[in-house]
Scaffold this active site. Structure first.
Site, PDB file in Angstrom:
ATOM      1  N   ARG A  81      45.493  42.075  33.208  1.00  0.00           N
ATOM      2  CA  ARG A  81      45.340  40.707  32.570  1.00  0.00           C
ATOM      3  C   ARG A  81      44.867  40.834  30.869  1.00  0.00           C
ATOM      4  O   ARG A  81      44.165  41.901  30.904  1.00  0.00           O
ATOM      5  CB  ARG A  81      44.758  39.663  33.213  1.00  0.00           C
ATOM      6  CG  ARG A  81      43.209  40.067  33.251  1.00  0.00           C
ATOM      7  CD  ARG A  81      42.065  39.501  32.752  1.00  0.00           C
ATOM      8  NE  ARG A  81      40.803  39.974  32.662  1.00  0.00           N
ATOM      9  CZ  ARG A  81      40.319  40.857  32.109  1.00  0.00           C
ATOM     10  NH1 ARG A  81      41.101  41.621  30.991  1.00  0.00           N
ATOM     11  NH2 ARG A  81      39.204  41.310  32.188  1.00  0.00           N
ATOM     12  N   ASP A  86      33.037  33.034  33.322  1.00  0.00           N
ATOM     13  CA  ASP A  86      33.445  32.912  34.872  1.00  0.00           C
ATOM     14  C   ASP A  86      32.480  32.960  35.736  1.00  0.00           C
ATOM     15  O   ASP A  86      32.312  32.197  36.587  1.00  0.00           O
ATOM     16  CB  ASP A  86      34.784  33.787  35.176  1.00  0.00           C
ATOM     17  CG  ASP A  86      34.544  35.170  35.241  1.00  0.00           C
ATOM     18  OD1 ASP A  86      33.292  35.563  34.720  1.00  0.00           O
ATOM     19  OD2 ASP A  86      35.284  36.044  35.767  1.00  0.00           O
ATOM     20  N   SER A 111      41.575  44.973  33.201  1.00  0.00           N
ATOM     21  CA  SER A 111      41.622  44.788  34.557  1.00  0.00           C
ATOM     22  C   SER A 111      42.548  45.674  35.577  1.00  0.00           C
ATOM     23  O   SER A 111      43.118  45.066  36.636  1.00  0.00           O
ATOM     24  CB  SER A 111      42.079  43.299  34.901  1.00  0.00           C
ATOM     25  OG  SER A 111      41.029  42.577  35.244  1.00  0.00           O
ATOM     26  N   SER A 112      42.551  46.861  35.168  1.00  0.00           N
ATOM     27  CA  SER A 112      43.367  47.785  35.959  1.00  0.00           C
ATOM     28  C   SER A 112      42.671  47.863  37.439  1.00  0.00           C
ATOM     29  O   SER A 112      43.411  47.904  38.463  1.00  0.00           O
ATOM     30  CB  SER A 112      43.466  49.343  35.321  1.00  0.00           C
ATOM     31  OG  SER A 112      42.246  49.782  35.217  1.00  0.00           O
ATOM     32  N   ASP A 143      39.660  37.718  36.938  1.00  0.00           N
ATOM     33  CA  ASP A 143      40.683  38.900  36.910  1.00  0.00           C
ATOM     34  C   ASP A 143      41.769  38.575  38.160  1.00  0.00           C
ATOM     35  O   ASP A 143      42.775  38.740  38.201  1.00  0.00           O
ATOM     36  CB  ASP A 143      39.970  40.224  37.043  1.00  0.00           C
ATOM     37  CG  ASP A 143      39.061  40.392  36.009  1.00  0.00           C
ATOM     38  OD1 ASP A 143      39.244  39.665  34.819  1.00  0.00           O
ATOM     39  OD2 ASP A 143      38.109  41.201  35.919  1.00  0.00           O
ATOM     40  N   LYS A 160      34.000  49.701  34.623  1.00  0.00           N
ATOM     41  CA  LYS A 160      33.165  48.594  35.428  1.00  0.00           C
ATOM     42  C   LYS A 160      32.370  49.262  36.195  1.00  0.00           C
ATOM     43  O   LYS A 160      31.282  48.734  36.650  1.00  0.00           O
ATOM     44  CB  LYS A 160      34.262  48.097  36.226  1.00  0.00           C
ATOM     45  CG  LYS A 160      34.665  46.588  35.840  1.00  0.00           C
ATOM     46  CD  LYS A 160      35.598  45.923  37.052  1.00  0.00           C
ATOM     47  CE  LYS A 160      35.830  44.655  36.237  1.00  0.00           C
ATOM     48  NZ  LYS A 160      37.089  44.014  37.288  1.00  0.00           N
TER      49      LYS A 160
HETATM   50  C1  GLA Z   1      35.158  41.565  33.768  1.00  0.00           C
HETATM   51  C2  GLA Z   1      34.953  40.742  35.044  1.00  0.00           C
HETATM   52  C3  GLA Z   1      35.045  39.252  34.851  1.00  0.00           C
HETATM   53  C4  GLA Z   1      34.691  38.499  33.671  1.00  0.00           C
HETATM   54  C5  GLA Z   1      34.734  39.565  32.487  1.00  0.00           C
HETATM   55  C6  GLA Z   1      34.213  38.988  31.375  1.00  0.00           C
HETATM   56  O1  GLA Z   1      36.378  41.595  33.355  1.00  0.00           O
HETATM   57  O2  GLA Z   1      35.575  41.527  35.998  1.00  0.00           O
HETATM   58  O3  GLA Z   1      35.032  38.547  36.132  1.00  0.00           O
HETATM   59  O4  GLA Z   1      33.297  38.188  33.932  1.00  0.00           O
HETATM   60  O5  GLA Z   1      34.209  40.837  32.801  1.00  0.00           O
HETATM   61  O6  GLA Z   1      34.581  37.703  30.726  1.00  0.00           O
END
Ligand code: GLA
Length: 404
Positions: A32, A41, A132-133, A177, A221
């Site tokens: 995404r 979020d 978001s991989s 995500d 992450k």
């Molecule tokens: C990461 C987290 C999401 C969100 C973003 C920042 O992608 O997985 O949940 O908090 O950071 O917006």
């Protein structure tokens, strides 16, 4: 689903790795790009992402026992085997296996007895790029297990389960995500609200293009960015607690309550008195960013790229100055994008590396792309190829499963 060349490649790899047997199912889970609304979020406030045309795919065949065997087409990711026990022991920190295990562990917490599968995985979402991989992998595993075990679970319930489940890797993420990965709709971006989770898809205007550009600074992450991310979640909670304790705001249980009961201006005034930095700045980012999401939705509906772009620029400034999650490379990219003719640009996702998203008019997108290729990437090493670092993100549909 697009039967492109990756599908036969995955099917052949499956037969090769699993004794000539054929895979029976294909799961696809997209990455995404978040257009606006970052670090809101996990505070229960809205975000505005869209699923993109890059994804994680798994071909699999069911097993009769509790074992999950996963082979990744990318040799960087070593094969993994685990059993769907009550508690799945994590692999060493930072390994891809933990994202697969996260999806499985989340489902086990709901349905104790699950059967596994043999699978081959391939992804083309740039890794550690803020796209978001990792959540795509979590969701792909979750969806494979849901299908394998014919579980009766709706998309939003699954999204919430996968979001909680991903905390297995140690990041206290929100639910954006997984929700857009599972519930995104072709041609749209979605405003997502939480508690309860709901998506409001908005058509992306025909003449708008969202260009994604990687800073080439990895945003892992489960790496160094994780502690900063988790600290921000604590700072937000502390800021809310202090404000409520000051007695200057209604006795709100959440940021969403605060915004329902007070105006932004009064909240910012109270925060100026009751909080000191950095909490005051964190608070200011969170509530102004939530407001920008609502305004951005209206701008998209009205096909007003100028307003949308301005909101993106304000969002970046807020993430940089108040939330302190930018870095010089992201700032340089944003400046280069704006100087090249983009209507707006901002870091996307958690920041501290990763990518920038920019809004371009369809007639300008090639010019912006060419200019960035020169200005930003000209002097940098762009292995594995420029189209992996700089591409137009297509508003795509959510995760899917098909039989082969
Ligand atoms: C990461 C987290 C999401 C969100 C973003 C920042 O992608 O997985 O949940 O908090 O950071 O917006």
């Amino acid at each position: 689903m697009n039967r492109d060349e990756r599908v036969p490649q995955l099917a052949d790899a499956f037969a090769h790795h699993f004794g000539g047997r054929r895979a029976t199912h294909l799961v696809r889970a997209p990455g995404r790009v978040n257009l606006i609304g970052d670090h809101t979020d996990y505070n229960g406030l809205p975000v505005f992402p869209m699923a993109i045309g890059r994804d994680v795919r798994i071909v699999y065949r069911e097993r009769a026992d509790q074992t999950v065997n996963l082979v990744n087409l990318d040799p960087v990711f070593t094969s993994v085997t685990f059993s769907l026990e009550q508690w799945i022991d994590p692999s060493p920190v930072g390994t891809w296996a933990n994202y697969a295990k996260a999806g499985a562990q989340a489902l086990i917490s709901r349905d104790a007895t699950l059967c596994g599968f043999d699978g081959v995985v391939s992804g083309n979402v740039p890794v550690a790029a803020g796209l978001s991989s990792s959540s795509a992998l979590v969701v792909a595993i979750g969806l494979a297990l849901v299908t394998r075990n014919t579980l009766d679970i709706g998309r939003t319930e699954l999204a919430e389960l996968m979001a909680r489940g991903e905390r297995y890797v140690g990041t206290r993420g929100g639910g954006m995500d997984q929700a857009i990965c599972l519930c995104g709709r072709v041609g749209t971006a979605s405003v997502i609200d939480f508690n309860p989770l709901r998506l409001d898809p908005v058509d992306v205007p025909k003449g708008w293009r969202f260009l994604v550009a990687s800073s080439l600074v990895p945003a892992q992450k489960s790496g160094p960015a994780q502690s900063t991310y988790n600290r921000r979640t604590e700072e937000c909670r502390e800021a809310l607690n202090l404000l409520v304790a000051s007695g200057r705001v209604p006795d709100a249980a959440s940021y969403a309550n605060l915004l329902e009961q007070s105006t932004i201006e009064s909240l910012l005034r109270v925060a100026d008195d009751a909080l000191s930095d950095p909490l005051r700045k964190r608070f200011r980012h969170v509530i102004t960013e939530a407001t920008r999401v609502r305004l951005a939705r209206a701008a998209m509906v009205a096909d007003d790229a100028a307003v949308f772009g301005t909101l993106m620029v304000e969002s970046h400034r807020s993430l940089k100055d108040d939330y302190e999650v930018s870095c010089p490379e992201l700032d340089e990219l944003v400046d280069a994008a704006l100087a090249s003719g983009a209507s707006g640009a901002r870091l996307t996702g958690a920041g501290l590396g990763g990518s920038v998203v920019m809004l371009c008019d369809a007639s300008a997108v090639e010019r912006v792309q060419a200019s960035l290729a020169d200005r930003y990437y000209g002097s940098r090493d762009v292995r594995p190829g420029l189209d992996h670092c700089l591409f137009v993100a297509k508003p795509s549909g959510g995760a899917s499963v098909m039989t082969l």
